[in-house]
Design a protein around this motif. Structure first.
Motif, short mmCIF file in Angstrom:
data_model
loop_
_atom_site.label_atom_id
_atom_site.label_comp_id
_atom_site.label_asym_id
_atom_site.label_seq_id
_atom_site.Cartn_x
_atom_site.Cartn_y
_atom_site.Cartn_z
N LEU A 85 -9.37 -2.03 -77.45
CA LEU A 85 -10.06 -3.21 -76.96
C LEU A 85 -11.56 -3.14 -77.20
O LEU A 85 -12.26 -4.13 -77.04
N THR A 97 -0.40 -5.54 -63.96
CA THR A 97 -1.52 -6.21 -64.65
C THR A 97 -2.79 -6.10 -63.81
O THR A 97 -3.87 -5.86 -64.34
N HIS A 98 -2.68 -6.28 -62.51
CA HIS A 98 -3.85 -6.16 -61.64
C HIS A 98 -4.42 -4.75 -61.73
O HIS A 98 -5.64 -4.57 -61.73
N VAL A 142 -4.30 -2.65 -64.30
CA VAL A 142 -4.98 -2.48 -65.59
C VAL A 142 -6.33 -3.18 -65.57
O VAL A 142 -7.34 -2.63 -66.00
N VAL A 143 -6.37 -4.39 -65.05
CA VAL A 143 -7.63 -5.14 -64.98
C VAL A 143 -8.62 -4.42 -64.08
O VAL A 143 -9.81 -4.29 -64.42
N SER A 144 -8.16 -3.92 -62.96
CA SER A 144 -9.05 -3.19 -62.06
C SER A 144 -9.57 -1.92 -62.71
O SER A 144 -10.75 -1.59 -62.59
N TYR A 145 -8.70 -1.21 -63.40
CA TYR A 145 -9.12 0.02 -64.08
C TYR A 145 -10.17 -0.28 -65.13
O TYR A 145 -11.18 0.42 -65.22
N ARG A 146 -9.98 -1.33 -65.91
CA ARG A 146 -10.95 -1.69 -66.94
C ARG A 146 -12.29 -2.07 -66.31
O ARG A 146 -13.34 -1.73 -66.83
N ALA A 147 -12.23 -2.78 -65.21
CA ALA A 147 -13.47 -3.19 -64.55
C ALA A 147 -14.21 -1.99 -64.00
O ALA A 147 -15.44 -1.94 -64.05
N VAL A 157 -14.61 -0.46 -70.88
CA VAL A 157 -13.78 -0.66 -72.06
C VAL A 157 -13.66 0.61 -72.88
O VAL A 157 -12.72 0.77 -73.64
#
Length: 117
Positions: A32, A14-15, A17-22, A26
């Motif tokens: 999304l 999860t970390h 994926v969140v880092s990649y999105r940041a 998007v």
């Protein structure tokens, strides 16, 4: 032998994926993006040229661009001149150059606190 405990946290998927999105936005996750257009992007040079024309045509943006350029030129000169001045003219060492940058950084923080009120 004693085992040393670590306070570092392991990264979960999860970390990641969140880092990649940041980092990459998007646009890489169309589900999304919420109906974001999926056009093919125009070539980089064409987009840069069109952006430059847009800034030149708008009075406010043109003023901001000129102001930023004028304010960045002296700082660019300072980045080059300060170490040369300290090392060659005053015969100080690298530690003195670091000290001067520390003073400059402290003055920047202080002025930000004073003006930012």
């Amino acid at each position: 032998m004693e085992q040393v405990s670590s306070n570092t946290r392991e990264m979960s998927p999860t970390h990641g994926v969140v880092s990649y999105r940041a980092l990459f936005g998007v646009r890489h996750f169309p589900q999304l993006a919420g109906g974001m257009a999926t056009e093919t992007p125009e070539p980089l040079l064409a987009a840069a040229w069109e952006s430059l024309r847009y800034v030149v045509r708008h009075r406010t943006l043109r003023g901001i661009a000129i102001t930023v350029f004028i304010s960045n030129v002296p700082y660019g000169i300072l980045i080059v001149a300060l170490p040369i001045l300290a090392l060659q003219s005053f015969h100080w060492g690298a530690d003195a150059v670091g000290g001067l940058w520390t003073v400059a950084g402290g003055a920047t923080i202080t002025s930000g606190i004073v003006v930012g009120r």
